[in-house]
Write an enzyme that holds these catalytic residues in place. Structure first.
Site, PDB file in Angstrom:
ATOM      1  N   ARG A   6      25.148 -74.324  42.803  1.00  0.00           N
ATOM      2  CA  ARG A   6      25.898 -73.108  42.537  1.00  0.00           C
ATOM      3  C   ARG A   6      24.939 -72.058  41.980  1.00  0.00           C
ATOM      4  NH1 ARG A   6      29.249 -74.286  36.936  1.00  0.00           N
ATOM      5  NH2 ARG A   6      29.904 -72.154  37.301  1.00  0.00           N
ATOM      6  N   ARG A   7      25.437 -70.850  41.752  1.00  0.00           N
ATOM      7  CA  ARG A   7      24.715 -69.811  41.010  1.00  0.00           C
ATOM      8  C   ARG A   7      23.308 -69.549  41.534  1.00  0.00           C
ATOM      9  NH1 ARG A   7      26.038 -70.671  34.629  1.00  0.00           N
ATOM     10  NH2 ARG A   7      27.948 -69.516  34.757  1.00  0.00           N
ATOM     11  N   TYR A  63      42.681 -72.821  30.185  1.00  0.00           N
ATOM     12  CA  TYR A  63      44.127 -72.961  29.976  1.00  0.00           C
ATOM     13  C   TYR A  63      44.742 -71.643  29.522  1.00  0.00           C
ATOM     14  CZ  TYR A  63      43.372 -77.682  31.108  1.00  0.00           C
ATOM     15  OH  TYR A  63      43.017 -78.782  31.821  1.00  0.00           O
ATOM     16  N   HIS A  95      36.233 -74.402  27.771  1.00  0.00           N
ATOM     17  CA  HIS A  95      37.275 -75.132  28.469  1.00  0.00           C
ATOM     18  C   HIS A  95      38.679 -74.633  28.138  1.00  0.00           C
ATOM     19  CE1 HIS A  95      38.573 -77.739  31.503  1.00  0.00           C
ATOM     20  NE2 HIS A  95      39.593 -78.052  30.743  1.00  0.00           N
ATOM     21  N   HIS A 113      35.909 -75.957  43.049  1.00  0.00           N
ATOM     22  CA  HIS A 113      37.023 -76.426  42.224  1.00  0.00           C
ATOM     23  C   HIS A 113      37.720 -75.258  41.522  1.00  0.00           C
ATOM     24  CE1 HIS A 113      39.201 -78.281  38.912  1.00  0.00           C
ATOM     25  NE2 HIS A 113      38.426 -77.637  38.064  1.00  0.00           N
ATOM     26  N   PHE A 114      36.947 -74.421  40.832  1.00  0.00           N
ATOM     27  CA  PHE A 114      37.660 -73.439  40.003  1.00  0.00           C
ATOM     28  C   PHE A 114      38.155 -72.231  40.796  1.00  0.00           C
ATOM     29  CE2 PHE A 114      33.194 -72.293  38.561  1.00  0.00           C
ATOM     30  CZ  PHE A 114      33.159 -71.028  39.083  1.00  0.00           C
ATOM     31  N   HIS A 115      37.716 -72.105  42.055  1.00  0.00           N
ATOM     32  CA  HIS A 115      38.386 -71.091  42.877  1.00  0.00           C
ATOM     33  C   HIS A 115      39.765 -71.565  43.330  1.00  0.00           C
ATOM     34  CE1 HIS A 115      34.569 -68.892  42.821  1.00  0.00           C
ATOM     35  NE2 HIS A 115      35.283 -67.840  43.189  1.00  0.00           N
TER      36      HIS A 115
END
Lengths: 167, 596
Positions: B451-452, B241, B237, B388-390
């Site tokens: 996913r994946r 950041y 995580h 989300h993370f794209h």
């Protein structure tokens, strides 16, 4: 330290939002009873599942009135038993483990969704109301045949349900 | 030779610090090579999993996915980070690094580490070798990769540690010359981010060096998969950041200037970075909400910390928008929203960063859903999560990096960008492509699509869309992915062609001072030892009990769990090389068929 008034208002609103989120999640987890998957399932010897009383024979068994337990093995690239047959209007506690790598356990179209880790036993309780058939899939990459790893959960009308399913 | 106007311009970073500029260039070029390769793999995935165009056997999808993940989120992001951090440290301290040979040494380690890991991953395409690392970016044991993969990762991380030490050395040297001054804002951001990174990488360093590398070499018979997974997320995580902080640095210190204004508040920017140092790490268990073997209470703690981690991002949203508004009003903008028109929308650096920030807001909302433990059941490990993370790393970070490159590149090369109109089209194309792709991913995730997965098309059941249709969403994903690939090609070519631009001097772009300067903030904000200490305490509180409980329940290593090497089955399907030639001939046949 000089903080602009607008910034103070924004800061307070942000903190309220955060506290609000934490409260709703906590309310859901305690009052509504959306249990988190925890360490309750315990551990197991991943290379000796055939000697384990819970997993030597993957199955569904009745443990109370309308209460059932399902012992499920997720392995490259199948689920056992398949299908997993349970009666309608029942509460089923799944115990899931893996003899090889990490897998996923997702009953498609529901929020029954968990990880399966070798050596650990995932315990999750699901209520089944209406009869029907659900897809079951592995949502964690587990090897070259990962995309073929699927199963099904068949919810039978209560009067048609026979112990242990129709394997 | 040079025009008068240019000669009187501001000296660039390259004029002032030519040796450091060379390191920044090398880092950015490494980053862009990774971006290009990652985009090729990304396109293959987008077309494969939607069944629009499949030319590889599905088992190689996971090799492609591993390469895409590692190249994008380790190589592209972190090479860019060290480039920006080197620039920001030297620029804001206004002094060179202590020893440039040391600087090249850490760059070299990062490059060697990357090459080792990439060789191990690409080995997966060659069934005749036993080199393979089809374990994805998360490399969950007991799936086992070739030792080159773990070794490469370890060397890469050591490189980043030494890079951090380089920035601290420069700051220490500066402090001797400026004993009573506040740490310059950019250096403050670099140092707090690196402190966060030192804490975060404890987890992955133990997982890789103590367990996975010796285990892949056969020195260790088994590992505890839950322990290495938890150690992974200890790092997994905060690493997000680590990707994001260079983007924040650029939003706080560059975006206000290119908007024509000044940063709203220097002290608040420092508070935000301190909050990230404190809260980035003790949250990793939120990736394990549905894991067995971790008690509910630990998940509650991670959830609470995660929600508070929203605070610095919400503060950033305020400060960045306020600074842009200030800039717009300086440029003559008026009205409640009318000032938006006065922003420099023709400047690709501005537009790219502004669009990235806008998309980050959307990514923040889907992140709030993920963070809510109980709603997470609905979306965990569905394609919602990559959706989300794209938006976050894939746009807030990636698009900011590309946009900032249009601003920074001329200053480290003394050559203007080849084409600003292409650059503007490129950042808009990225935004449009990502809006389509990420929307389709989020929606499909709600319907349970995982996913994946090479082929999210199953024999026994179909996904039921409560609105739209799965087919339409697949097409949307494939189209979005294609536009993103084209955008990457435009970016990489524009930068490559810029090397042919004439060399100029005076391309330097000074940065404006904040409206509220550092002097307004309490000195304790600059006490890095204090914040590091508190961050360590929070990490110990969040992790010591869960880790102790995992070790008590299932051991430091779990002898029942055997390694499962990830090797492809050569007998199964076409080898990828013949698959590529086969695909090429099919494409040619299709084109020839269309064009009479």
């Amino acid at each position: 330290m000089n903080i602009h008034n607008y910034e103070k208002i924004w800061l307070m609103a942000a903190i309220l939002l955060i506290v609000g989120f934490i409260s709703t999640v906590t309310y859901g987890a305690t009052a509504v009873g959306v249990d988190m998957i925890s360490d309750d399932g315990g551990t197991v010897n991943a290379s000796a599942l055939d000697e384990d009383p819970r997993f030597s024979e993957p199955r569904v068994e009745q443990v109370g009135e309308n209460e059932y337990e399902a012992y499920v093995i997720a392995q490259q690239f199948i689920f056992r038993p398949d299908p997993i047959t349970v009666p309608a209007n029942s509460t089923v506690t799944f115990f899931v483990t893996s003899p090889d790598v990490i897998h996923g356990f997702e009953i498609v179209g529901t929020n029954a969704n968990a990880m399966v880790v070798p050596g650990q036993v995932t315990e999750l309780t699901v209520e089944f109301n209406e009869p029907g058939e659900y897809g079951l899939l592995c949502h964690e990459y587990c090897g070259a045949g990962h995309h073929t790893m699927e199963g099904s959960v068949v919810v039978q009308p209560q009067d048609e349900f026979t112990q242990g399913g129709d394997e | 030779m040079m025009s008068e106007a240019l000669e009187t311009g501001t000296p660039s970073f390259m004029d002032r610090f030519p040796q450091e500029a060379a390191v920044v260039r090398a880092s950015l070029i490494s980053s862009f090579i990774a971006l290009f390769l990652g985009a090729v793999f990304g396109l293959i995935q987008a077309l494969h999993r939607t069944d629009v165009f499949r030319f590889l056997d599905s088992q190689y999808y996971y090799t492609v996915l591993t390469a895409h993940g590692v190249l994008m989120v380790v190589s592209f992001t972190i090479f860019f980070l060290v480039g920006v951090f080197t620039w920001a440290t030297v620029r804001s301290l206004d002094r060179p690094l202590v020893d440039i040979r040391y600087t090249w040494a850490w760059y070299g380690l990062m490059a060697i580490g990357t090459l080792m890991a990439v060789v191990a991953i690409l080995g997966g395409f060659i069934p005749s070798t036993d080199i393979s690392a089809d374990v994805l970016f998360t490399f969950y044991a007991p799936m086992q990769a070739h030792p080159l993969f773990y070794g490469g990762l370890a060397i890469f991380i050591i490189g980043t540690w030494l890079a951090g030490a380089d920035y601290f050395r420069a700051w220490y040297a500066w402090k001797q010359e400026h004993p009573d001054e506040r740490i310059p804002l950019q250096t403050f951001m670099v140092l707090t981010t690196m402190l966060m990174w030192y804490i975060a990488t404890i987890g992955v360093a133990i997982a890789v060096v103590v367990f996975l590398l010796p285990w892949s070499l056969g020195l260790l018979d088994s590992v505890n998969p839950l322990l290495t997974r938890t150690l992974f997320w200890f790092w997994g995580h905060p690493v997000v950041y680590f990707w994001l902080m260079p983007a924040y640095l650029l939003w706080y210190t560059v975006l206000p200037s290119i908007s024509g204004g000044r940063l709203f508040s220097d002290p608040l920017a420092r508070v935000v970075f301190v909050l990230f140092l404190l809260l980035s790490t003790p949250v990793g268990i939120h990736h394990q909400y549905v894991d067995p073997g971790i008690a509910e209470g630990f998940k509650m703690i991670a959830m609470t910390n995660t929600m508070f981690l929203l605070l610095p991002s919400l503060l950033t949203a305020f400060t960045v928008v306020a600074s842009m508004e200030h800039g717009a009003r300086q440029r003559g903008g008026t009205g409640l929203f009318g000032w938006l028109r006065a922003l420099p929308w023709r400047n690709p650096a501005f537009t790219g960063m502004a669009l990235a920030g806008l998309m980050f807001a959307a990514g923040g909302f889907s992140g709030m859903v993920n963070a809510g433990m109980n709603i997470n059941y609905l979306v965990h490990n569905t394609i919602w999560v990559p959706g989300h993370f794209h938006l976050t790393v894939g746009t807030a970070v990636a698009l900011t990096f590309m946009a900032a490159t249009y601003w920074l590149w001329p200053q480290v090369t003394n050559k203007p960008i080849f084409s600003r109109p292409i650059a503007l089209a490129q950042v808009v194309l990225w935004f449009v492509g990502m809006a389509l792709m990420s929307n389709a991913m989020h929606v499909m995730g709600l319907f349970g699509v995982p996913r994946r997965t090479a082929e999210p098309q199953y024999q026994g059941f179909d996904f039921v869309a409560s609105f739209g249709s799965i087919t339409e969403l697949r097409m949307q994903l494939a189209l979005g992915g294609t536009l993103l690939f084209l955008s990457t090609i435009l970016f990489v070519s524009n930068i490559a062609l810029s090397t042919g631009s004439p060399r100029m001097s005076g391309l330097g772009k000074p940065l404006s001072e904040p409206l509220s300067p550092a002097a307004d903030s309490p000195k304790v904000l600059d006490n890095l030892t204090l914040w590091f200490g508190i961050a360590m305490v929070l990490v110990v509180l969040a992790y010591i009990l869960p880790l102790a409980s995992i070790i008590t329940d299932s051991g430091i290593v779990d002898p029942g769990v055997r390694p499962v090497p990830m090797l492809v089955d050569a007998a199964n399907g076409l080898g990828p090389i013949s698959a590529v030639t086969d695909a090429a001939s099919r494409v040619v046949a299709a084109v020839v068929g269309v064009v009479p």
